[in-house]
Write a protein that holds these residues in place. Sequence first.
Motif, PDB file in Angstrom:
ATOM      1  N   LEU A 115       0.327  -0.700   0.657  1.00 18.95           N
ATOM      2  CA  LEU A 115      -0.054   0.415   0.051  1.00 18.95           C
ATOM      3  C   LEU A 115       0.570   1.317   0.329  1.00 18.95           C
ATOM      4  O   LEU A 115       0.446   2.422  -0.998  1.00 18.95           O
ATOM      5  CB  LEU A 115      -0.990   0.335   1.092  1.00 18.95           C
ATOM      6  N   GLU A 116       1.620   1.416   0.499  1.00 19.51           N
ATOM      7  CA  GLU A 116       2.804   2.576   1.181  1.00 19.51           C
ATOM      8  C   GLU A 116       3.340   2.761  -0.584  1.00 19.51           C
ATOM      9  O   GLU A 116       3.168   3.159  -0.890  1.00 19.51           O
ATOM     10  CB  GLU A 116       4.193   1.833   1.719  1.00 19.51           C
TER      11      GLU A 116
ATOM     12  N   PHE B  90       3.851   5.785  -5.836  1.00 17.09           N
ATOM     13  CA  PHE B  90       4.020   5.951  -7.095  1.00 17.09           C
ATOM     14  C   PHE B  90       2.439   6.751  -7.824  1.00 17.09           C
ATOM     15  O   PHE B  90       2.954   7.570  -8.667  1.00 17.09           O
ATOM     16  CB  PHE B  90       3.239   4.218  -7.984  1.00 17.09           C
ATOM     17  N   ILE B  91       1.236   6.531  -6.852  1.00 19.86           N
ATOM     18  CA  ILE B  91       0.049   7.279  -7.799  1.00 19.86           C
ATOM     19  C   ILE B  91       1.057   9.176  -7.317  1.00 19.86           C
ATOM     20  O   ILE B  91       0.642   9.954  -7.671  1.00 19.86           O
ATOM     21  CB  ILE B  91      -1.248   7.170  -6.127  1.00 19.86           C
ATOM     22  N   ASP B  92       1.290   9.087  -6.078  1.00 22.04           N
ATOM     23  CA  ASP B  92       2.005  10.867  -5.522  1.00 22.04           C
ATOM     24  C   ASP B  92       3.234  10.879  -6.533  1.00 22.04           C
ATOM     25  O   ASP B  92       2.762  12.447  -6.710  1.00 22.04           O
ATOM     26  CB  ASP B  92       2.943  10.478  -4.312  1.00 22.04           C
ATOM     27  N   ALA B  93       3.738  10.417  -7.008  1.00 17.55           N
ATOM     28  CA  ALA B  93       4.877  10.712  -8.485  1.00 17.55           C
ATOM     29  C   ALA B  93       3.989  11.097  -9.361  1.00 17.55           C
ATOM     30  O   ALA B  93       3.590  11.498 -10.000  1.00 17.55           O
ATOM     31  CB  ALA B  93       5.609   9.259  -8.182  1.00 17.55           C
TER      32      ALA B  93
END
Length: 72
Positions: A63-64, A69-72
Amino acid sequence: MRVFPFSEHSGFLGRLLGNLVLLRQNLMPVVIHATDRQRYYEALRGHERDFRAFYTECIEHSLENTRRFIDA
């Protein structure tokens, strides 16, 4: 894994089935990295609570990593 009927690929199939259960519950699949392989085997041989703790830790890491990945 102790009662798994196949002599080959039992770990692969066990992890695949575990991820199938998670996906059916709309959860992210778990990635057990090669660096954690020994800990995975030890958790399988140990008490059920040890395996649950290890698997939960792997879920948290997955999950982390997804969040990063989504934040990048």
